[in-house]
Write a protein that holds these residues in place. Structure first.
Motif, short mmCIF file in Angstrom:
data_model
loop_
_atom_site.label_atom_id
_atom_site.label_comp_id
_atom_site.label_asym_id
_atom_site.label_seq_id
_atom_site.Cartn_x
_atom_site.Cartn_y
_atom_site.Cartn_z
N ALA A 178 1.29 -1.02 -0.13
CA ALA A 178 0.03 -0.01 0.05
C ALA A 178 0.93 1.30 -0.09
N ASP A 192 -4.59 2.40 -1.99
CA ASP A 192 -5.44 1.09 -2.46
C ASP A 192 -5.28 -0.03 -3.64
N GLY A 251 -7.83 -2.80 -3.43
CA GLY A 251 -9.20 -2.20 -4.25
C GLY A 251 -9.53 -2.11 -5.45
N THR A 284 -6.76 5.52 -3.00
CA THR A 284 -6.09 5.50 -1.81
C THR A 284 -7.34 4.88 -0.62
N ALA A 285 -6.69 4.43 0.08
CA ALA A 285 -8.33 3.64 1.20
C ALA A 285 -9.49 5.26 1.35
N SER A 286 -7.86 6.88 1.70
CA SER A 286 -8.52 7.73 2.37
C SER A 286 -9.88 8.27 1.13
N ARG A 303 -12.00 6.68 -0.05
CA ARG A 303 -13.20 5.99 0.12
C ARG A 303 -14.06 6.17 0.61
N SER A 304 -14.06 7.06 2.34
CA SER A 304 -14.30 7.76 2.85
C SER A 304 -15.56 8.22 2.37
#
Length: 164
Positions: free
Chosen positions: A120, A125, A128, A159-161, A163-164
């Motif tokens: 990562a 991500d 993902g 990025t995972a951030s 996704r929020s």
């Protein structure tokens, strides 16, 4: 002596100055187009991801691919596969949005394979993105030829951030 009709940059390299649409397709001269992404911009990985996400969200994956291309050309050699894979994901989405389902599916899978060896980096991500690319490739591979997807609707979260 006749003038060369090809567009050239200040160093004499061929450059196409035709305006382009949001998917990078050339438009006729004189037609308003989308602002071209400047080439050769050196960004931090975070800046690269933010700019590429902005372009993807705007339905401009071709332009996002150019941002990733700058990263692979200016970054450390050990990250070339990462950034090249990210560029391939963006180009795969570009082809899918242009209705080239075969080319889009191939590039999505190639990009997913290329980034899959990374954990990562920079918050990317990877899991993902590889899932997104494989799912979209499968979906468009079964679609009739010339079926285009909406690039903005299909835009991945990098990025995972995001996704929020």
């Amino acid at each position: 002596m006749t003038e060369n009709p090809r567009d050239r940059d200040f160093e004499g390299r061929a450059r196409n100055a035709r305006p382009r649409d949001g998917l990078g397709r050339p438009l006729p001269y004189g037609t308003p187009g989308v602002e071209r992404q400047p080439e050769g911009v050196v960004r931090t990985p975070g800046e690269t991801l933010r700019e590429a996400q902005r372009l993807l969200d705007a339905g401009m994956p071709f332009h996002a691919h150019e941002v990733f291309e700058d990263a692979w050309k200016s970054g450390p050699g050990e990250e070339e596969a990462l950034w090249r894979g990210m560029a391939q994901l963006a180009v795969g989405l570009t082809h899918a949005a242009r209705g080239n389902t075969t080319g889009g599916a191939r590039l999505l899978l190639r990009g997913a394979e290329r980034i899959s060896g990374y954990e990562a980096p920079y918050g990317i991500d990877v899991r993902g993105l590889t899932s997104w690319a494989r799912e979209l490739a499968e979906r468009i591979a079964d679609a009739p030829v010339d079926t285009a997807v909406d690039a903005a609707v299909e835009a991945p979260r990098l990025t995972a951030s995001d996704r929020s």
